[in-house]
Design a protein around this motif. Structure first.
Motif, short mmCIF file in Angstrom:
data_model
loop_
_atom_site.label_atom_id
_atom_site.label_comp_id
_atom_site.label_asym_id
_atom_site.label_seq_id
_atom_site.Cartn_x
_atom_site.Cartn_y
_atom_site.Cartn_z
N GLU A 20 0.82 -1.21 0.00
CA GLU A 20 0.00 0.00 0.00
C GLU A 20 0.86 1.27 0.00
O GLU A 20 0.55 2.22 -0.72
N LYS A 57 0.85 4.20 -2.84
CA LYS A 57 0.56 5.62 -2.52
C LYS A 57 1.67 6.52 -3.08
O LYS A 57 1.40 7.58 -3.62
N GLU A 74 1.38 6.76 -6.86
CA GLU A 74 0.25 7.63 -7.22
C GLU A 74 0.62 9.10 -7.07
O GLU A 74 0.33 9.93 -7.92
N GLU A 75 1.32 9.40 -5.97
CA GLU A 75 1.71 10.80 -5.70
C GLU A 75 2.59 11.35 -6.84
O GLU A 75 2.33 12.42 -7.37
#
Ligand code: SAM
Length: 157
Positions: free
Chosen positions: A14, A18, A21-22
């Protein structure tokens, strides 16, 4: 030019997801970018290390178009500073390449066929990163390179 990052298996951590994605969100302001996932074979078939590497290699090559520029992320590849890497990317952008495809190997690396087909190898250091972690690290470096090309402060703060 579009940049494609081809990876083996979905991002299962996860915190890595994240992070990707950032930086992906930031990167697409500068250049078309796609993270393409080749399904992980290990969960579906009981393959030896050599068989897995071979099959993953076939799947990687199946995703590459004749006009693509194929670059492997490989710890034995050429090392760049972030500034030199931005220069490398800028040269690719003005060279007329339509799709620059960087590939991250699976847990056992690349088959011989993939090495033969590649037009270059980039190392992010002499250390070995997991095929999951390197995704996030590399997307940040792509973003960093684009900010350097655009003369923005990110690299210097
Ligand atoms: C766990 S590593 C595979 C290690 C494997 N022993 C090999 O020979 O490549 C998984 C993938 O992450 C990428 N990788 C890991 N460390 C790297 C580094 N320092 N520089 C560039 N890519 C790296 C490569 O694409 C590699 O195929």
């Amino acid at each position: 030019m579009k940049i494609t990052l081809l990876v083996i298996g979905k991002t299962d951590k996860e915190f890595v997801k994240k992070g990707i994605e950032e930086y992906q969100k930031r990167l697409v302001h500068y250049i078309p970018f796609e993270l393409k996932i080749i399904p992980d074979l290990k969960s579906t078939k009981n393959l030896s290390e050599a068989q897995q590497k071979q099959k993953e290699g076939d799947l990687i090559l199946g995703k590459i178009e004749a006009s693509d520029c194929l670059i492997l992320l490989d710890e034995n590849g050429k090392e760049y500073s972030s500034a030199a890497f931005s220069n490398y990317l800028e040269k690719k952008m003005i060279s007329g390449i339509k799709n620059l495809v960087f590939v991250i190997g699976g847990p056992y690396g690349f088959s011989e066929e993939v090495y033969k087909k590649a037009q270059g190898k980039v190392s992010l250091s002499k250390m070995t990163f997991s095929h999951q972690m390197i995704r996030m690290i590399f997307v940040e470096q792509l973003y960093r390179a684009m900010t350097i090309i655009k003369g923005e402060p990110y690299h210097h703060v």
